[in-house]
Design an enzyme around this catalytic site. Structure first.
Site, PDB file in Angstrom:
ATOM      1  N   VAL A 290       0.876  -1.361   0.016  1.00  0.00           N
ATOM      2  CA  VAL A 290      -0.094   0.086  -0.016  1.00  0.00           C
ATOM      3  C   VAL A 290       0.797   1.247   0.052  1.00  0.00           C
ATOM      4  O   VAL A 290       0.402   2.407  -0.088  1.00  0.00           O
ATOM      5  CB  VAL A 290      -1.021  -0.012   1.057  1.00  0.00           C
ATOM      6  CG1 VAL A 290      -2.158  -0.888   1.140  1.00  0.00           C
ATOM      7  CG2 VAL A 290      -0.328  -0.310   2.605  1.00  0.00           C
TER       8      VAL A 290
ATOM      9  N   SER B  35      -4.405   5.615  15.986  1.00  0.00           N
ATOM     10  CA  SER B  35      -4.142   5.280  17.247  1.00  0.00           C
ATOM     11  C   SER B  35      -4.272   6.132  18.426  1.00  0.00           C
ATOM     12  O   SER B  35      -3.888   7.403  18.136  1.00  0.00           O
ATOM     13  CB  SER B  35      -2.524   4.676  17.390  1.00  0.00           C
ATOM     14  OG  SER B  35      -2.013   4.236  18.556  1.00  0.00           O
TER      15      SER B  35
ATOM     16  N   TYR C  44       6.332   6.209  14.810  1.00  0.00           N
ATOM     17  CA  TYR C  44       4.860   5.699  14.949  1.00  0.00           C
ATOM     18  C   TYR C  44       3.983   6.813  15.499  1.00  0.00           C
ATOM     19  O   TYR C  44       2.916   7.299  14.345  1.00  0.00           O
ATOM     20  CB  TYR C  44       4.922   4.666  15.993  1.00  0.00           C
ATOM     21  CG  TYR C  44       3.392   4.072  15.893  1.00  0.00           C
ATOM     22  CD1 TYR C  44       2.602   3.895  17.179  1.00  0.00           C
ATOM     23  CD2 TYR C  44       3.013   3.090  15.005  1.00  0.00           C
ATOM     24  CE1 TYR C  44       1.038   3.538  17.009  1.00  0.00           C
ATOM     25  CE2 TYR C  44       1.698   2.520  15.051  1.00  0.00           C
ATOM     26  CZ  TYR C  44       0.894   2.552  15.944  1.00  0.00           C
ATOM     27  OH  TYR C  44      -0.314   1.990  16.145  1.00  0.00           O
TER      28      TYR C  44
ATOM     29  N   SER D  52       3.447   9.488  12.750  1.00  0.00           N
ATOM     30  CA  SER D  52       2.757   9.002  11.673  1.00  0.00           C
ATOM     31  C   SER D  52       1.236   8.912  11.870  1.00  0.00           C
ATOM     32  O   SER D  52       0.344   9.139  10.996  1.00  0.00           O
ATOM     33  CB  SER D  52       3.354   7.450  10.988  1.00  0.00           C
ATOM     34  OG  SER D  52       2.737   6.489  12.137  1.00  0.00           O
TER      35      SER D  52
HETATM   36  N1  LIG Z   1      -3.260  -3.415  17.457  1.00  0.00           N
HETATM   37  C1  LIG Z   1      -3.299  -2.429  18.563  1.00  0.00           C
HETATM   38  O1  LIG Z   1      -2.946  -2.596  19.580  1.00  0.00           O
HETATM   39  C2  LIG Z   1      -3.499  -1.203  18.022  1.00  0.00           C
HETATM   40  C3  LIG Z   1      -3.506  -0.240  18.879  1.00  0.00           C
HETATM   41  C4  LIG Z   1      -3.789   1.186  18.457  1.00  0.00           C
HETATM   42  C5  LIG Z   1      -3.759   1.599  16.855  1.00  0.00           C
HETATM   43  N2  LIG Z   1      -3.835   0.335  16.082  1.00  0.00           N
HETATM   44  C6  LIG Z   1      -3.724   0.757  14.595  1.00  0.00           C
HETATM   45  O2  LIG Z   1      -4.868  -0.313  14.161  1.00  0.00           O
HETATM   46  C7  LIG Z   1      -4.370  -0.597  12.665  1.00  0.00           C
HETATM   47  C8  LIG Z   1      -4.193  -1.905  12.557  1.00  0.00           C
HETATM   48  O3  LIG Z   1      -3.488  -2.678  13.786  1.00  0.00           O
HETATM   49  P1  LIG Z   1      -3.370  -4.386  13.694  1.00  0.00           P
HETATM   50  O4  LIG Z   1      -3.415  -4.607  15.076  1.00  0.00           O
HETATM   51  O5  LIG Z   1      -4.442  -5.021  12.883  1.00  0.00           O
HETATM   52  O6  LIG Z   1      -1.960  -4.530  13.274  1.00  0.00           O
HETATM   53  P2  LIG Z   1      -1.570  -5.578  12.398  1.00  0.00           P
HETATM   54  O7  LIG Z   1       0.045  -5.797  12.389  1.00  0.00           O
HETATM   55  O8  LIG Z   1      -2.096  -6.869  13.178  1.00  0.00           O
HETATM   56  O9  LIG Z   1      -1.883  -5.823  11.059  1.00  0.00           O
HETATM   57  C9  LIG Z   1      -1.151  -4.732   9.941  1.00  0.00           C
HETATM   58  C10 LIG Z   1      -1.630  -5.494   8.739  1.00  0.00           C
HETATM   59  O10 LIG Z   1      -1.287  -4.334   7.695  1.00  0.00           O
HETATM   60  C11 LIG Z   1      -0.326  -5.303   6.689  1.00  0.00           C
HETATM   61  N3  LIG Z   1       0.655  -4.337   6.270  1.00  0.00           N
HETATM   62  C12 LIG Z   1       1.635  -3.571   6.598  1.00  0.00           C
HETATM   63  N4  LIG Z   1       2.269  -3.033   5.898  1.00  0.00           N
HETATM   64  C13 LIG Z   1       1.610  -3.180   4.501  1.00  0.00           C
HETATM   65  C14 LIG Z   1       2.198  -2.695   3.263  1.00  0.00           C
HETATM   66  N5  LIG Z   1       2.937  -1.848   2.984  1.00  0.00           N
HETATM   67  N6  LIG Z   1       1.282  -3.251   2.239  1.00  0.00           N
HETATM   68  C15 LIG Z   1       0.137  -4.200   2.537  1.00  0.00           C
HETATM   69  N7  LIG Z   1      -0.192  -4.453   3.779  1.00  0.00           N
HETATM   70  C16 LIG Z   1       0.606  -4.032   4.867  1.00  0.00           C
HETATM   71  C17 LIG Z   1       0.115  -6.168   7.520  1.00  0.00           C
HETATM   72  O11 LIG Z   1       0.764  -7.407   6.517  1.00  0.00           O
HETATM   73  C18 LIG Z   1      -0.718  -6.722   8.372  1.00  0.00           C
HETATM   74  O12 LIG Z   1      -1.607  -7.753   8.067  1.00  0.00           O
HETATM   75  C19 LIG Z   1      -3.151  -0.091  12.561  1.00  0.00           C
HETATM   76  O13 LIG Z   1      -3.423   1.424  11.963  1.00  0.00           O
HETATM   77  C20 LIG Z   1      -2.624   0.642  13.955  1.00  0.00           C
HETATM   78  O14 LIG Z   1      -1.771   1.750  14.091  1.00  0.00           O
HETATM   79  C21 LIG Z   1      -3.654  -0.934  16.549  1.00  0.00           C
END
Ligand SMILES: NC(=O)c1ccc[n+]([C@@H]2O[C@H](COP(=O)([O-])OP(=O)(O)OC[C@H]3O[C@@H](n4cnc5c(N)ncnc54)[C@H](O)[C@@H]3O)[C@@H](O)[C@H]2O)c1
Length: 262
Positions: free
Chosen positions: A65, A153, A166, A169
């Site tokens: 992406v 986040s 992070y 971003s």
């Molecule tokens: N999980 C948490 O604790 C948490 C807390 C606060 C915010 N968030 C936000 O929630 C969102 C998702 O988090 P999550 O827990 O599902 O994370 P995760 O790491 O489980 O999932 C992220 C997904 O993005 C994909 N990805 C990363 N870079 C990519 C790229 N360049 N092209 C295509 N795919 C790509 C990865 O393969 C993965 O499947 C993020 O935006 C994160 O900032 C998560």
């Protein structure tokens, strides 16, 4: 009772077992067709199969992406396979430059190599711009409005030493959300964000395991005294995707257990 997303077409980026999967399944249960893009094609196909099992149209595609042509290709294919895009949910991200799987360098900004900074910004910011731009162009061409949901986040609102790339971003993705909301409102395309706190997820589990007693320390700071479940975050996405939020744009929801109160 009519399903809340009956017949809507949703594109979701990041098809992890966490944020994206929880939302994809809830959207399908509420009547939406769902197309998933992730660099991990196997993960995207797994979630697409669960959407199909719920009786909805689904599709999956390998995509980076942060890559302009690949993102435009993904949006065109999703629109072609589903018959348009009404909802975009952007949930791909990396927690640091070695994520997933590598040790968190936990850079102080004074020590951060430009390459690491660029990597985090390209996945956590450029990707949100490219995906939002491509989907908005498809929504404008269809002339039916739409809903764009950016996962950011709590880190977008709370500065902490280390891992600044992070937080920066996420804060930038929040401003991107607001500017897109202003520019697309005349087309009835709503753009909002979700800022989760500490969750029961791969990303957060890596954070908790980063130092002894970190989870206990986190729980002391969360008024509800527990970490959040991905289905609780998906519920916020469902609200922002559907008609219940038809008068909501340029806003952020904070499912964080009360960690941050503004
Ligand atoms: N999980 C948490 O604790 C948490 C807390 C606060 C915010 N968030 C936000 O929630 C969102 C998702 O988090 P999550 O827990 O599902 O994370 P995760 O790491 O489980 O999932 C992220 C997904 O993005 C994909 N990805 C990363 N870079 C990519 C790229 N360049 N092209 C295509 N795919 C790509 C990865 O393969 C993965 O499947 C993020 O935006 C994160 O900032 C998560």
């Amino acid at each position: 009772m009519t399903a809340r997303l009956e017949g809507r077409n949703a594109l979701i980026t990041g098809a992890s077992d966490d944020a994206a999967r929880a939302a994809a399944i809830l959207f399908a249960q509420e009547g939406a067709n769902v197309f998933l893009g992730d660099r991990n094609l196997e993960a995207a196909r797994r979630v697409a199969a669960e959407v199909a099992a719920a009786g909805r149209k689904s599709g999956a595609m390998a995509v980076d992406v942060a890559h302009e042509e690949q993102v435009d290709g993904m949006v065109n294919r999703a629109a072609a396979e589903l018959g348009g895009i009404d909802i975009l949910m952007v949930a791909d991200a990396v927690m640091h430059a070695r994520y997933p799987g590598g040790k968190n360098p936990n850079h102080r900004l004074i020590d951060e190599p430009l390459a690491d900074w660029r990597r985090v910004m390209s996945y956590n910011l450029d990707a949100y711009f490219l995906t939002g731009r491509a989907a908005a162009r498809a929504m404008v061409a269809a002339g039916k409005g739409g809903s764009i949901i950016n996962y950011i986040s709590v880190a977008a609102f709370m500065a902490a030493p280390g891992g600044g790339d992070y937080s920066v971003s996420r804060a930038a993705a929040w401003m991107l959300t607001k500017v897109m909301a202003l520019e697309l409102a005349p087309r009835n395309i709503r753009v909002n964000a979700i800022a989760p706190g500490y969750l029961d997820s791969n990303m957060s589990r890596e954070f908790y395991s980063g130092a002894p007693g970190r989870l206990e320390a986190v729980l002391k700071r969360v008024p509800l005294g527990r970490i959040g479940q991905m289905r609780e975050i998906a519920a916020s996405a469902l609200f922002l995707a559907g008609e219940e939020s038809s008068y909501v744009t340029g806003q952020v929801l904070h499912p964080n257990g009360g960690l941050l109160m503004q």
